[in-house]
Design an enzyme around this catalytic site. Structure first.
Site, PDB file in Angstrom:
ATOM      1  N   HIS A 145       0.820  -1.217   0.000  1.00 17.26           N
ATOM      2  CA  HIS A 145       0.000   0.000   0.000  1.00 17.26           C
ATOM      3  C   HIS A 145       0.855   1.270   0.000  1.00 17.26           C
ATOM      4  O   HIS A 145       0.337   2.355  -0.288  1.00 17.26           O
ATOM      5  CB  HIS A 145      -0.922   0.028   1.221  1.00 17.26           C
ATOM      6  CG  HIS A 145      -1.936  -1.067   1.244  1.00 17.26           C
ATOM      7  ND1 HIS A 145      -2.750  -1.353   0.174  1.00 17.26           N
ATOM      8  CD2 HIS A 145      -2.268  -1.968   2.216  1.00 17.26           C
ATOM      9  CE1 HIS A 145      -3.538  -2.369   0.484  1.00 17.26           C
ATOM     10  NE2 HIS A 145      -3.255  -2.768   1.711  1.00 17.26           N
ATOM     11  N   ASP A 182      -3.050 -10.435  -2.246  1.00 23.39           N
ATOM     12  CA  ASP A 182      -3.538  -9.917  -0.967  1.00 23.39           C
ATOM     13  C   ASP A 182      -4.996  -9.497  -1.143  1.00 23.39           C
ATOM     14  O   ASP A 182      -5.410  -9.088  -2.234  1.00 23.39           O
ATOM     15  CB  ASP A 182      -2.678  -8.722  -0.553  1.00 23.39           C
ATOM     16  CG  ASP A 182      -2.982  -8.217   0.842  1.00 23.39           C
ATOM     17  OD1 ASP A 182      -2.225  -8.545   1.765  1.00 23.39           O
ATOM     18  OD2 ASP A 182      -3.973  -7.477   1.003  1.00 23.39           O
ATOM     19  N   ASP A 274      -4.676 -12.897   3.819  1.00 23.04           N
ATOM     20  CA  ASP A 274      -5.908 -12.271   4.303  1.00 23.04           C
ATOM     21  C   ASP A 274      -7.085 -12.488   3.352  1.00 23.04           C
ATOM     22  O   ASP A 274      -8.182 -11.990   3.603  1.00 23.04           O
ATOM     23  CB  ASP A 274      -5.707 -10.781   4.588  1.00 23.04           C
ATOM     24  CG  ASP A 274      -4.941 -10.049   3.509  1.00 23.04           C
ATOM     25  OD1 ASP A 274      -4.625 -10.659   2.468  1.00 23.04           O
ATOM     26  OD2 ASP A 274      -4.639  -8.853   3.705  1.00 23.04           O
TER      27      ASP A 274
END
Length: 377
Positions: A145, A182, A274
């Site tokens: 990110h 992800d 995740d």
């Protein structure tokens, strides 16, 4: 005899990053709760990943290497000097501060971030120097990110993006494919290569949209890149609840054909567990078997396009035990281990892939219309 191995890069100093306690990732204590929880990006999750690779069934297939901290000149391959100076000054203050929403810097965090970036660079250099073809950077804090100018989503430095820059600058790579599984959009990596036709970024994520000023990107299918980079940022927002069959369909119908058209000479897999059915920070339904299949597919992609060269970089994955199991399964897939060595302890979530298939088909139609290098696929 073990003939198929993964080279794992790690450094104990990355455990020193303390991301605070509170209500989920806020660091907030409302005063009326007796028990606060650790920030989801805490050291325990990575400790279990480390231990399953050291003592789990896959251990005989693992070679261990110690990463080195990155230096500032290496960080400037991707990040601006102003942003790096901001992080350095925050570290010098010696105080805990919130750099971005849910993203806390504490004493020890900057050292850990430098080690995460440097360990990933060490893993990529290992591949570039022909010391191994399959490497995994087990790193924290995560990075995908983090944008050239700002932190975001628990990420300070973009570890994978720095490795991509290193590969391109080495003279031995001209085109790099980055596949991000992800559960959240790899917006920082996408932002950094948004105007490049040398890097294909493909992100499979839940359809979460923007989450504020630190994450203005939506991860929608129309964020395709700009200028010469138009078409080289491919987003695959998947419906909530997408599981093993839905992810495999997306990989085979969207990712593999796009990479084949692009023709990279280096492949980077950005890994987050995740996307699992039990992760507190995602809404998808991958199980160990799904991660195993993704590993198998990515090994095939690397063998077809990059002479088997594959760098894997750790990102999210916040279920403290199941994330480690999913990592183990994915590496079994990458290493072509014929049968699972571990049974899935908690996978029982039913999957209905119709919504995912419909979404993938819609995205495929969009790509053939608006992505120049994919027209005619």
């Amino acid at each position: 005899m073990v003939t198929n191995r993964v080279d794992v890069f790690w450094h104990e100093g990355m455990l020193r990053h303390d991301a605070v306690e509170g209500v989920f990732d806020t660091g907030y204590d409302p005063g009326f709760l007796d028990v606060l929880e650790k920030h989801p990006e805490n050291a325990d999750r990575v400790r279990n990943m480390l231990s399953i690779l050291r003592r789990g069934p896959i251990a005989p297939h693992v070679n261990w290497f110690t990463g080195l901290p990155a230096i500032v000149s290496e960080l400037l391959m991707f990040h601006t000097s102003e942003y790096i100076e901001k992080l350095v000054e925050a570290d010098k203050s010696g105080e805990r501060c919130e750099i971005a929403a849910g993203t806390f810097m504490s004493p020890g965090s900057w050292e850990a971030a430098l080690l995460a970036a440097g360990t990933t660079l060490s893993a990529m250099q290992h591949i570039l120097d022909c010391h191994g073809k399959i490497a995994y950077a087990l790193v924290r804090p995560p990075g995908h990110h983090s944008q050239p100018t700002q932190a975001d989503g628990y990420c300070f430095l973009n570890n994978a993006a720095l490795a991509v820059k290193l590969a391109l600058n080495s003279g031995s790579c001209s085109r790099v494919a980055v596949i991000d599984i992800d559960v959240h959009y790899g917006n920082g990596t996408a932002e950094g290569f948004y105007t490049s036709d040398k890097v294909l970024t493909v992100s499979l994520h839940m359809n979460h949209g923007s989450w504020g000023s630190s994450h203005p990107q939506k991860g929608s299918i129309d964020e395709l890149g700009e200028d010469v980079g138009l078409g080289y940022n491919l987003n695959v927002p998947l419906p909530n609840g997408t599981g093993d069959r839905g992810y495999e369909y997306a990989m085979n119908e969207l990712v593999v054909p796009a990479v084949r058209r692009f023709g990279p000479d280096m492949v980077v897999l950005v890994v987050g567990q995740d996307s699992s059915a039990f992760d507190p920070n995602g809404r998808q339904s991958l199980t160990m078997n799904g991660y195993r299949r993704i590993g198998q597919i990515m090994r095939g992609v690397a063998e077809e396009h990059s002479h088997g060269r594959l760098l894997m970089v750790q990102e999210g994955g916040y279920h403290v035990t199941y994330a480690a199991y999913c990592l183990h399964a994915m590496l079994e897939g990458v290493l072509k281990i014929p049968e699972p060595h571990l049974s899935d302890p908690i996978a029982y979530y039913p999957e209905e892939e119709a919504n995912a298939v419909a979404a993938v088909e819609s995205i495929k139609t969009y790509h053939t219309e608006f992505v120049p290098f994919l027209r005619g696929t």
